[in-house]
Design a protein around this motif. Structure first.
Motif, PDB file in Angstrom:
ATOM      1  N   GLN A 185      34.219  37.737  38.328  1.00 20.37           N
ATOM      2  CA  GLN A 185      33.560  36.863  37.336  1.00 20.37           C
ATOM      3  C   GLN A 185      32.228  37.469  36.898  1.00 20.37           C
ATOM      4  OE1 GLN A 185      33.363  33.265  39.623  1.00 20.37           O
ATOM      5  NE2 GLN A 185      35.449  32.630  39.083  1.00 20.37           N
ATOM      6  N   ALA A 186      31.476  38.004  37.864  1.00 21.20           N
ATOM      7  CA  ALA A 186      30.179  38.612  37.547  1.00 21.20           C
ATOM      8  C   ALA A 186      30.369  39.830  36.632  1.00 21.20           C
ATOM      9  CB  ALA A 186      29.465  39.020  38.837  1.00 21.20           C
ATOM     10  N   LEU A 187      31.404  40.619  36.901  1.00 21.70           N
ATOM     11  CA  LEU A 187      31.673  41.801  36.073  1.00 21.70           C
ATOM     12  C   LEU A 187      31.961  41.402  34.630  1.00 21.70           C
ATOM     13  CD1 LEU A 187      33.851  44.105  38.356  1.00 21.70           C
ATOM     14  CD2 LEU A 187      31.691  44.710  37.265  1.00 21.70           C
ATOM     15  N   GLN A 188      32.710  40.334  34.473  1.00 24.14           N
ATOM     16  CA  GLN A 188      33.049  39.839  33.126  1.00 24.14           C
ATOM     17  C   GLN A 188      31.762  39.394  32.405  1.00 24.14           C
ATOM     18  OE1 GLN A 188      36.499  38.588  31.642  1.00 24.14           O
ATOM     19  NE2 GLN A 188      35.147  38.641  29.843  1.00 24.14           N
ATOM     20  N   GLY A 223      31.232  41.781  29.568  1.00 24.74           N
ATOM     21  CA  GLY A 223      32.015  41.160  28.491  1.00 24.74           C
ATOM     22  C   GLY A 223      33.444  41.667  28.457  1.00 24.74           C
ATOM     23  N   GLU A 224      33.830  42.458  29.494  1.00 25.68           N
ATOM     24  CA  GLU A 224      35.189  43.022  29.517  1.00 25.68           C
ATOM     25  C   GLU A 224      35.999  42.412  30.655  1.00 25.68           C
ATOM     26  OE1 GLU A 224      35.115  47.262  29.920  1.00 25.68           O
ATOM     27  OE2 GLU A 224      33.583  47.490  28.393  1.00 25.68           O
ATOM     28  N   PRO A 225      37.291  42.175  30.424  1.00 22.37           N
ATOM     29  CA  PRO A 225      38.129  41.674  31.522  1.00 22.37           C
ATOM     30  C   PRO A 225      38.552  42.826  32.438  1.00 22.37           C
ATOM     31  CG  PRO A 225      39.445  41.885  29.533  1.00 22.37           C
ATOM     32  CD  PRO A 225      38.064  42.336  29.175  1.00 22.37           C
ATOM     33  N   TYR A 226      38.543  42.585  33.740  1.00 23.91           N
ATOM     34  CA  TYR A 226      38.945  43.606  34.714  1.00 23.91           C
ATOM     35  C   TYR A 226      40.455  43.539  34.889  1.00 23.91           C
ATOM     36  CZ  TYR A 226      38.720  46.449  38.972  1.00 23.91           C
ATOM     37  OH  TYR A 226      38.883  47.440  39.909  1.00 23.91           O
ATOM     38  N   ARG A 227      41.159  44.554  34.411  1.00 27.54           N
ATOM     39  CA  ARG A 227      42.619  44.560  34.513  1.00 27.54           C
ATOM     40  C   ARG A 227      43.032  45.707  35.430  1.00 27.54           C
ATOM     41  NH1 ARG A 227      44.236  41.803  29.513  1.00 27.54           N
ATOM     42  NH2 ARG A 227      42.602  42.044  27.968  1.00 27.54           N
TER      43      ARG A 227
END
Ligand SMILES: Nc1ncnc2c1ncn2[C@@H]1O[C@H](COP(=O)(O)OP(=O)(O)O)[C@@H](O)[C@H]1O
Ligand SMILES: [Mg+2]
Length: 444
Positions: free
Chosen positions: A259-262, A266-270
């Motif tokens: 969540q923090a990375l997003q 602003g990018e989703p972690y896939r």
């Protein structure tokens, strides 16, 4: 038409990924891009490209018209391969370069946890010059010295294990700073380590069973750190020293980090997010994150996976089209697994301890019920040859850990050549020691 999948990487981890894909009921065609020919992956692939320049992957992916890509190792993630493939319109399992910083820069993960008040950080400080290092070590010893960048699992040095005096510490720090420009110095934690690998579609994380890895080269956890000598999981999807509540704490740290990375990028972690944790008397602490599966921990969990792996990958890479992971019932077999790496006899030993070897030939005998995963070998008319790296991994899987260990151990012994492995991984004796270690720490 069958799905066409690009698989990047040439280790045992990628052999396990290829095997999981090959088990999919959709029977995808596998296009394997590797730096070094892996005979296990080659046997499962429809087409193979051997090259050592990541830029070549892009042309290969385009020529093969793949509809999905899976990136195994950290190198191409740091290079930005996920960004390039996504730009081509190829949904990719593997985070962008910016998100992969969670692994590729150790200071990034530490600072992110601090900024978002996520639990699990030890006391730490980031340094870009030697100034202040001595004082910080004096005030916080024992400490761990970490290069900021990637080192293939061989860069971290621990006080009391790899160095003792301040003179040594400062010399090591100077060397690290010359090579990596930045380093993290952190409090040395005491406890038992475990790895938690999770599937992530940008929103939902699904944890795989936790794994315990063995980095030290020699029986009894002696010797230098290696890429890893083997790993195990328990049938109940916990670990003998790890309680359910503690596993939940680790999962929560991973979830909050995603969540923090997003929020941060602003990018989703896939992709796959791997938390390396230490269970301490003060709770679960984060050692590091990896932006991909572990090698060999991927072997343990993918062998247990009951859900179609292609289906999982599609949802990770493109939840907009295939639906999120939250709509899938992801299951793992209730069995124990033990993986042992068979390595060249001189692998991970200091030069003074090297023994002379007469042949680099590797012969594979009767493996019984074990599964074999190729890592770094090369083959010609004479047969299979060792390189300098880990050669092959064997997997035992059974209802009981001791049985899984026996299967893996007998298979490792059936691999003949100038090789070695750790006979203690997964044994009742070593596991009892780890449980005892945790008991003592909790009592203190
Ligand atoms: N803060 C710490 N306290 C104690 N041991 C540590 C700490 N950080 C790392 N280690 C040890 O060093 C190993 C490697 O560190 P890690 O951060 O995972 O780096 P890498 O995998 O990139 O080499 C860990 O598996 C652990 O055994
Ligand atoms: Mg690590």
């Amino acid at each position: 038409m069958n799905a066409k999948v690009l698989l990047v990487g040439s280790g045992a981890r990628e052999h396990a990924l290829a095997a999981a894909l090959a088990r999919s009921k959709s029977r995808p065609s596998i296009f394997a891009w590797m730096k070094q020919r892996n005979p296990g992956i080659a046997a499962l692939a429809d087409e193979v490209r051997v090259n050592d320049n990541y830029h070549d992957v892009i042309g290969f992916a385009r020529d093969c018209e793949v509809g999905l890509a899976i990136i195994g190792p950290e190198g191409p993630l740091r290079y930005g391969l996920a960004d390039a493939l996504t730009m081509l319109g190829i949904p990719t399992v593997g985070p962008t370069q910016r998100l992969a910083l969670i692994e590729t820069e150790k200071s990034y993960a530490r600072i992110l946890l601090e900024r978002y008040r996520i639990s699990g950080n030890p006391k730490f400080m980031v340094f870009t010059t030697i100034s202040g290092v001595r004082k910080y070590i004096e005030e916080n010893e024992p400490v761990v010295l970490k290069p900021n960048g990637l080192t293939g699992g061989k860069g971290v040095v621990v006080q009391g294990e790899h160095f003792s005096s301040m003179t040594e510490a400062l010399a090591i720090c100077r060397q690290i700073l010359i090579k990596h420009q930045a380093m993290v110095i952190e409090e040395k934690l005491q406890g038992e380590e475990f790895s938690l690998q999770c599937f992530c579609d940008g929103t939902t994380i699904i944890p795989c069973p936790p794994v315990q890895d063995h980095k030290r080269r020699l029986v009894g956890d002696h010797g230098l750190n290696t890429g890893s000598m083997g790993s195990y999981t328990s049938a109940n999807h916990l670990l003998p020293f790890l309680k359910y509540r503690e596993l939940q704490q680790a999962t929560d740290i991973v979830r909050r980090t995603i969540q923090a990375l997003q929020l941060e990028t602003g990018e989703p972690y896939r992709g796959i997010i791997y938390g390396g944790f230490m269970l301490t008397a003060q709770g679960v602490k984060l050692i590091e994150f990896n932006a991909r599966f572990g090698d060999p921990e991927a072997i343990n969990v993918l062998a247990l996976l009951r859900t179609d792996f292609l289906d999982i990958c599609r949802r990770i890479a493109c939840r907009e089209k295939y639906g999120g992971l939250n709509q899938l019932d992801i299951r793992f077999r209730g069995l124990a697994t033990v993986v042992k790496y068979v390595v060249p006899v001189n692998y991970g030993l200091p030069k003074e301890q090297w023994v002379a070897t007469v042949s680099d030939l590797l012969q594979i005998g009767d493996l019984g019920k074990a599964a074999l995963y190729y890592s770094s070998v090369h083959s010609d008319q004479a047969g299979l040859h060792l390189t300098k790296s880990r050669a092959v991994a064997v997997l035992g899987m059974a209802p009981e850990l001791s049985e899984a260990e026996g299967i893996a151990e007998r298979a490792a012994c059936a691999i003949i050549g100038a090789v070695d492995h750790r006979s203690d991984i997964g044994t009742a004796e070593l596991i009892a020691r780890r449980v005892q270690h945790m008991k003592e720490l909790r009592r203190q």
